[in-house]
Design a protein around this motif. Structure first.
Motif, short mmCIF file in Angstrom:
data_model
loop_
_atom_site.label_atom_id
_atom_site.label_comp_id
_atom_site.label_asym_id
_atom_site.label_seq_id
_atom_site.Cartn_x
_atom_site.Cartn_y
_atom_site.Cartn_z
N THR A 185 0.83 -1.20 0.00
CA THR A 185 0.00 0.00 0.00
C THR A 185 0.86 1.25 0.00
O THR A 185 0.53 2.26 -0.66
CB THR A 185 -0.92 0.00 1.23
N ALA A 186 1.97 1.19 0.72
CA ALA A 186 2.86 2.35 0.81
C ALA A 186 3.52 2.70 -0.52
O ALA A 186 4.03 3.81 -0.68
CB ALA A 186 3.92 2.10 1.88
N LEU A 187 3.52 1.77 -1.48
CA LEU A 187 4.15 2.03 -2.77
C LEU A 187 3.23 2.79 -3.73
O LEU A 187 3.67 3.24 -4.78
CB LEU A 187 4.57 0.71 -3.43
N LYS A 188 1.97 2.91 -3.36
CA LYS A 188 1.02 3.57 -4.26
C LYS A 188 1.45 4.99 -4.58
O LYS A 188 1.44 5.43 -5.74
CB LYS A 188 -0.37 3.56 -3.65
N ALA A 189 1.85 5.74 -3.55
CA ALA A 189 2.27 7.12 -3.76
C ALA A 189 3.52 7.20 -4.63
O ALA A 189 3.65 8.08 -5.49
CB ALA A 189 2.51 7.80 -2.41
N ALA A 190 4.45 6.25 -4.40
CA ALA A 190 5.68 6.23 -5.21
C ALA A 190 5.36 5.98 -6.67
O ALA A 190 5.97 6.59 -7.57
CB ALA A 190 6.63 5.17 -4.67
N LYS A 191 4.39 5.11 -6.94
CA LYS A 191 4.01 4.82 -8.32
C LYS A 191 3.34 6.03 -8.97
O LYS A 191 3.54 6.29 -10.16
CB LYS A 191 3.07 3.61 -8.34
N GLU A 192 2.60 6.80 -8.18
CA GLU A 192 1.95 7.99 -8.73
C GLU A 192 2.99 9.04 -9.13
O GLU A 192 2.79 9.79 -10.09
CB GLU A 192 0.98 8.57 -7.70
N GLN A 193 4.10 9.09 -8.39
CA GLN A 193 5.16 10.04 -8.70
C GLN A 193 6.05 9.55 -9.84
O GLN A 193 6.65 10.36 -10.56
CB GLN A 193 6.01 10.31 -7.46
N ASN A 194 6.13 8.23 -10.00
CA ASN A 194 6.98 7.65 -11.04
C ASN A 194 6.17 6.63 -11.83
O ASN A 194 6.12 5.46 -11.49
CB ASN A 194 8.21 6.99 -10.41
N LYS A 195 5.48 7.10 -12.85
CA LYS A 195 4.57 6.25 -13.63
C LYS A 195 5.29 5.08 -14.29
O LYS A 195 4.67 4.07 -14.62
CB LYS A 195 3.87 7.09 -14.71
N HIS A 196 6.60 5.22 -14.51
CA HIS A 196 7.34 4.16 -15.21
C HIS A 196 7.88 3.09 -14.25
O HIS A 196 8.46 2.10 -14.70
CB HIS A 196 8.50 4.78 -16.00
N MET A 197 7.70 3.29 -12.96
CA MET A 197 8.15 2.28 -12.00
C MET A 197 7.36 0.99 -12.22
O MET A 197 6.15 0.99 -12.37
CB MET A 197 7.93 2.76 -10.56
N ILE A 198 8.08 -0.13 -12.24
CA ILE A 198 7.44 -1.45 -12.32
C ILE A 198 7.41 -2.04 -10.92
O ILE A 198 8.44 -2.15 -10.26
CB ILE A 198 8.21 -2.39 -13.27
N ILE A 199 6.22 -2.39 -10.45
CA ILE A 199 6.05 -3.00 -9.14
C ILE A 199 5.66 -4.46 -9.33
O ILE A 199 4.68 -4.77 -10.03
CB ILE A 199 4.97 -2.27 -8.31
N GLY A 200 6.42 -5.35 -8.73
CA GLY A 200 6.18 -6.78 -8.91
C GLY A 200 6.10 -7.52 -7.59
O GLY A 200 6.73 -7.14 -6.60
N LEU A 201 5.33 -8.58 -7.57
CA LEU A 201 5.24 -9.48 -6.43
C LEU A 201 5.66 -10.87 -6.87
O LEU A 201 5.28 -11.34 -7.96
CB LEU A 201 3.81 -9.55 -5.89
#
Length: 467
Positions: A89-105
């Motif tokens: 959940t805490a990564l949501k803000a980071a993704k909004e600031q960096n649209k190109h960030m890839i988040i994986g599980l």
């Protein structure tokens, strides 16, 4: 072989893409990995880091500014899943600031289809889901995300033996190393989700294990831990069959100054032959982590553990006769469905008879798809917590007694780093897995030293180097 060719192909494509990105942005794309769960996950994360490095990512120690963020997740308990999702959940803000960030599980949690559906619905900013059997396909899945976008998942079932011997490894340290020897589990304990997310047992060949350990020893590693959901089952799936005691003896014959640990060891498959091997091999630590889970035969049967409390205690007694000063640690589940006060009393009785150096204690956690999840459970959470508190207090007294018993003894310690309680001291672990703090400086780091114990704490002992 096809998997290895595909991995090399997609690794090259992602690396070329990252090199072009670095030229444009003036900095190398960074990858961040956070690990939840057991030592096997830590080992897997070292392989994930190895693949990221090959793909041209710098390895970052924080997610801020990373181009790729991976969470390597655990499914053993609900708490572990909650921690991973909470941090996600805490990564949501980071993704909004960096649209190109890839988040994986990746890891065990996402090998469960119901959780993959939950992630897709509640965490739409997640880009990539990689199951436990698809780790070697990470470069391909990243390339698909880069070129096609969208939500990329692979939680396919295992093909073949699912073992990839050529995955690169970027280890977290240069003194201690994890070496998986067997993957998966065939025991199907009624509370455990591991066989459902890790698959059935598959052993690596002795040749591959010995090659890896030999390379680590040549590279200066001094503390090597052999890993498996059940190391005692090692060797059954290979041709010709081998065994864990035989493997320990072969590793012990490797030249060099190092020591060997192992985990986890299932009591059902722990044999006198294994105990004899530990006693005979000077490089194998005199510490056995032997998860009992409960001291009640009725609960052990409901757990499908395959042994009795009496049989477990017989193993403990045999080991104490064969291995002077052997230390035992264990796992115990409190509040398994149907556990009553008499069952819990039997657990306390067993703990007092064994006298563990330390315990890993857990409240029972219902896991979807397991047999225990279907059992009626009439004990309140408050009662379970009260039992856990009592167990912790019993172990606090017993553990302190074990540590007090080390005063005046000399322990062989691998010096690891500066002490946690006093910067003027160094710290390391004995072969019994006891934390030891002692006089010294960084010149001792990475060396074995003999320390005479002078003081015992609840969690460690303190002493002085014997010259």
């Amino acid at each position: 072989m096809e998997v290895e060719k595909n991995r090399a192909h997609y690794t090259a494509l992602v690396r070329e893409y990252n090199e072009k990105t670095a030229e444009q942005d003036g900095r190398q794309p960074a990858g961040y990995i956070r690990t939840f769960g057991c030592q096997q996950n830590l080992s897997d994360s070292e392989k994930l880091k190895g693949m990221l490095f090959e793909m041209g990512y710098a390895i970052s120690d924080q997610p801020d500014g990373a181009s790729l963020v991976l969470f390597n997740t655990c499914a053993v308990r609900e708490h572990a899943e909650g921690r991973a999702l909470g941090n996600l959940t805490a990564l949501k803000a980071a993704k909004e600031q960096n649209k190109h960030m890839i988040i994986g599980l990746c890891g065990c949690m996402v090998q469960q289809p119901h959780l993959v559906d939950k992630i897709k619905g509640q965490y739409p900013y997640v880009d990539l889901v990689v199951g436990t059997h698809a780790i070697a396909k990470l470069p391909e899945l990243i390339w698909k995300k880069i070129t096609k976008g969208g939500y990329i998942t692979d939680i396919s079932e295992m093909k073949g033996d699912g073992l990839s011997e050529d995955l690169p490894t970027r280890r977290d340290g240069d003194l201690k190393a994890w070496v998986p020897i067997i993957h998966g589990c065939d025991n199907f304990c009624s509370f455990c989700v591991v066989p459902l997310v890790r698959g059935r047992e598959r052993s690596r060949t002795p040749e591959n294990v010995l090659t890896e350990v030999s390379g680590l020893v040549r590279g200066g590693y001094k503390d090597i831990t052999l890993l498996g959901q059940n190391v005692n089952s090692y060797g059954k799936t290979i041709t010709p069959p081998s065994s864990f005691p035989r493997l320990l003896r072969e590793i012990n014959d490797i030249p060099g100054k190092f020591r060997v640990r192992f985990m986890t060891s299932h009591p059902k498959d722990c044999t006198k032959e294994l105990i004899d091997a530990i006693a005979d091999c000077e490089k194998v630590c005199n510490h056995i982590h032997l998860p009992v889970q409960s001291g009640s035969d009725r609960i052990l049967e409901a757990m499908n553990r395959g042994y009795t409390a009496a049989g477990y205690l017989d193993l403990i007694d045999y080991a104490r006769k064969k291995i002077p000063g052997v230390a035992f640690t264990s796992d115990i589940i409190v509040g398994f469905p149907g556990e009553d006060e008499s069952d819990f009393a039997a657990t306390i009785d067993l703990v007092e008879k064994v006298g563990y150096h330390s315990l890993f204690t857990f409240l029972y956690s219902k896991r979807a798809g397991t047999k225990a999840a279907e059992l009626p459970d009439h004990t309140s959470r408050e009662e379970k917590i009260a039992r856990l508190d009592k167990l912790l207090e019993v172990q606090r007294v017993l553990g302190r007694k074990q540590y007090d018993g080390l005063i005046g003894k000399t322990l062989r310690v691998l010096c690891e780093e500066q002490g946690k309680t006093d910067p003027a001291r160094m710290t390391g672990r004995s072969e019994h897995n006891v934390i030891v703090e002692f006089n010294g400086d960084n010149t001792y780091a990475g060396k074995f030293v003999n320390v005479r114990v002078e003081e015992a704490l609840q969690w460690a002992v303190i002493g002085k180097i014997e010259k």
